[in-house]
Design a protein around this motif. Structure first.
Motif, short mmCIF file in Angstrom:
data_model
loop_
_atom_site.label_atom_id
_atom_site.label_comp_id
_atom_site.label_asym_id
_atom_site.label_seq_id
_atom_site.Cartn_x
_atom_site.Cartn_y
_atom_site.Cartn_z
N THR A 1 2.54 -3.73 4.84
CA THR A 1 2.05 -3.26 3.54
C THR A 1 0.64 -2.67 3.69
OG1 THR A 1 3.32 -5.04 2.51
CG2 THR A 1 1.63 -4.00 1.16
N ILE B 1 -0.43 1.16 2.80
CA ILE B 1 -1.47 1.51 1.81
C ILE B 1 -2.51 2.43 2.45
CG2 ILE B 1 -3.26 0.59 0.27
CD1 ILE B 1 -1.54 -1.96 -0.02
N HIS C 1 -5.94 -2.17 -3.96
CA HIS C 1 -4.68 -2.68 -3.42
C HIS C 1 -4.93 -3.41 -2.10
CE1 HIS C 1 -1.58 -0.06 -5.75
NE2 HIS C 1 -2.57 -0.50 -6.52
N VAL D 1 -4.08 -7.41 -0.69
CA VAL D 1 -3.41 -7.80 0.56
C VAL D 1 -4.31 -8.72 1.38
CG1 VAL D 1 -2.28 -6.94 2.65
CG2 VAL D 1 -2.26 -5.57 0.59
N ASP E 1 -2.52 -3.83 -10.23
CA ASP E 1 -2.62 -3.71 -8.76
C ASP E 1 -1.89 -4.87 -8.07
OD1 ASP E 1 -4.15 -1.45 -9.00
OD2 ASP E 1 -6.05 -2.55 -9.00
N VAL F 1 1.21 -4.34 -5.55
CA VAL F 1 1.16 -4.77 -4.15
C VAL F 1 2.27 -5.79 -3.89
CG1 VAL F 1 -0.22 -6.01 -2.44
CG2 VAL F 1 -1.26 -4.26 -3.89
N ARG G 1 5.42 -4.07 -3.32
CA ARG G 1 5.47 -3.42 -2.01
C ARG G 1 5.74 -4.45 -0.90
NH1 ARG G 1 4.13 1.45 -0.41
NH2 ARG G 1 3.20 2.05 -2.38
#
Ligand code: PEP
Ligand code: MG
Length: 589
Positions: free
Chosen positions: A58, A62, A84, A88, A137, A141, A144
């Motif tokens: 991920t 990004i 984002h 993570v 966000d 995320v 994703r």
């Protein structure tokens, strides 16, 4: 073999024969990602590794998007992805997910979804616009990461690089129709039933398949080793060495029987005492002709022409359809090819024709009803079929007829299509044989009124069972009620055949019942003139026919017609099959 993993055995409904062992490819839609699954303590480390790998993927994605956006529309717009990246890399968020997975023994997808929602809801409540926007966000995320965790989007099936077994909650007939046999070694689904068009398509493609496994799509993880036994309907996750060895032996004996059946390819479909039936095949695509020939069928008893209309953006025009029908009939000449006019609707939809959603699509605006309301679409198909009949053995039949009026209306349009061809100077066979599928109880009950308007009947048991017994043919929860041996089905089948014969028209059976070796003696005994089955089932069906004395079939039919119990009928059919063709029972057990 999956070293050290405990094997998990699941039972479903085997809908397409064959055994395959391969890695799982998980096909998952957005809503299915969050399904909760318990995991064992042993599975925790693997679950955490999956999560960490998904985080790395991920983060990488990004960064890439950030770069692309920055090049395309400037650094300033790309900065939203910084937020984002912060998600993570947020240790408290990541650690909370890992902690919950370890302590609660739940799969990472469900934990991640829950934790992300908790963060997003807390942010959304804060009285600060900047922080409120961060809620989106977090959700973005999380989505994703979920996508990277396991499942692939539905379109990914076309991107498969190496053979694998596809695992999904459900598959549509058109998704199945576009599967590449070289890449999809087998498939298994939570939902589904033997007479769904997805199952029918799997048999046509020769892809081993199991449906109705309830929760296979949450129990299998992407990349797991999976064994699919489409004969028995058994799926094994992480099969043991022992099981693989046993399967190797069974496969060996099945291959031996199959090679004996293959030797019957050019033999007649006739009983030991010379009673001959027409054994033809059901196809969905022109490419299926090769299997019709290699399996020794006599032509096509059902060409489900609607598959030419699916998985595309526009309707096929007359030329394209003519080319397809002409090719099929030319390759199989002089054997007959029965083209069923389009049976769209039910579980087969055109994505480019917007129709209002229906609560009961199987009883809705479909098949002949759709065609009679759309005469231009219908006549285009009729002209194409008629042109293919000019010099080839082409017949046509109408699906889902529920009254003689529909047959008369369809025949009026057929005459109009003929007139149009005459005016255009296009040749066709004016005496083309026209039949009706008997698959709605009202058609079976009024077969005597319909018979004078047609040249043959073809009993569509898949729908006849569905409508007579009020059992949705694609609903695995009520699959136990879907009984082709129900007295009502046997009565309607017998009555239809008898009426056909009284009117001097032949009557065949093209539903899946005809391809069930246990049912073959019974259908013969009831007087069926033709059986049309999936090409892969032709050898077994032929063997069953050739193993019988016609008298045995007649006696069986007489006996079962007085039975009240579908199970008793099935048992009698099984006994007969075991007696006359034990090797077939070996293949299907
Ligand atoms: C049937 O209903 O039995 C049949 C052969 O048609 P389909 O399976 O395409 O509905
Ligand atoms: Mg049908």
């Amino acid at each position: 073999m999956s070293a050290g993993r405990k094997e998990i055995v699941m039972e479903g409904i085997g809908v397409s024969p064959g055994v395959v062992i391969s890695r799982a490819f998980l096909l998952i839609s957005e809503e299915e990602r969050y399904v909760e699954r318990r995991i064992t303590a042993d599975e925790v480390p693997r679950e955490i590794t999956r999560f960490e790998q998904a985080l790395i993927a991920t983060r990488h994605q990004i960064h890439e998007i950030q770069q692309q956006v920055s090049q395309a529309i400037g650094q300033e717009n790309a900065s939203i992805f910084d937020a984002h990246l912060l998600v993570v890399d947020d240790r408290s968020f990541v650690e909370e997910v890992i902690r919950e997975v370890s302590e609660q023994h739940r799969n990472v997808e469900s934990v991640l979804h829950e934790v992300a929602e908790k963060y997003a809801k807390a942010l959304a409540k804060i009285d600060d616009e900047y922080l409120r926007e961060r809620a989106a966000d977090v959700r973005d995320v999380a989505r994703r990461i979920l996508r990277n965790l396991s499942g692939k989007s539905r379109s990914a099936i076309a991107e498969l690089r190496e053979p694998c077994v596809v695992i999904a909650n459900d598959l549509s007939p058109s998704e199945t129709a576009t599967m590449d046999k070289e890449k999809v070694a087998g498939f298994a689904t939570d939902l589904g039933s033997p007479t769904s068009h997805t199952a029918i398509m799997a048999r046509a493609l020769g892809i081993p398949a199991i449906v109705g496994l309830h929760d296979v799509s949450v129990r299998v993880s992407a990349g797991d080793e999976v064994l699919i036994d489409g004969n028995k309907g058994v799926l094994v996750i992480h099969p043991s060495a022992d099981r693989l060895e046993r399967y190797g032996q069974v496969q060996e004996s099945r291959r031996h029987i199959e090679s004996e059946l293959a030797a019957l390819r050019d033999e007649e479909a006739e009983t030991r005492d010379g009673y001959r039936v027409l054994l033809s095949a059901n196809i969905e695509r022109p490419e299926d002709v090769a299997a019709v020939q290699s399996n020794g069928a006599c032509g096509v008893g059902l060409f489900r022409s609607e598959f030419l209309y699916l998985s595309r953006n526009a309707l096929p025009d007359e030329e394209e359809q003519f080319a397809a029908y002409d090719r099929v009939a030319r390759q199989l000449a002089p054997d007959p090819v029965i083209i069923r006019t389009i049976d769209l609707g039910g579980d087969k939809f055109l994505s480019h024709i917007r129709t209002a959603p229906e609560i009961n699509p199987f009883m809705g605006w479909r098949a002949i009803r759709f065609c009679l309301a759309q005469p231009d679409i219908f006549k285009t198909q009729l002209r194409a079929i008629l042109r293919a009949s000019a010099s080839l053995n082409v017949r046509l039949m109408y699906p889902l007829v529920s009254s003689v009026t529909e047959v008369q209306q369809a025949n009026v349009l057929l005459e109009a299509a003929k007139d149009e061809l005459r005016q255009a100077g296009q040749p066709f066979n004016d005496a083309i044989e026209v039949g009706v599928m008997i698959e709605v109880p009202s058609a079976a009950l009024t077969a005597d009124r319909i018979a004078p308007h047609v040249d043959f009947f073809s009993i569509g048991t898949n729908d006849l069972v569905q409508y007579t017994l009020a059992v949705d043919r694609v609903n695995e929860r009520i699959a136990y009620l879907y009984e082709p041996t129900h007295p009502a089905i046997l009565k309607l089948t017998q009555a239809t055949i008898d009426i056909g014969h009284a009117h001097n028209i032949w009557t065949g059976v093209c539903g899946e019942m005809a391809g069930n070796p246990l049912m073959v003696p019974l259908l013969l005994g009831l007087g069926a003139d033709e059986l049309s089955v999936s090409p892969s089932l032709v050898p077994m069906t032929k063997k069953m026919i050739r193993s019988l004395e016609y008298r045995q079939a007649e006696e069986l039919a007489q006996r079962v017609l007085s039975s009240d119990s579908p199970q008793e009928v099935l048992d009698l059919c099984r006994q007969m099959a075991q007696e006359v063709a034990p090797e077939i029972m070996e293949l299907i057990k």
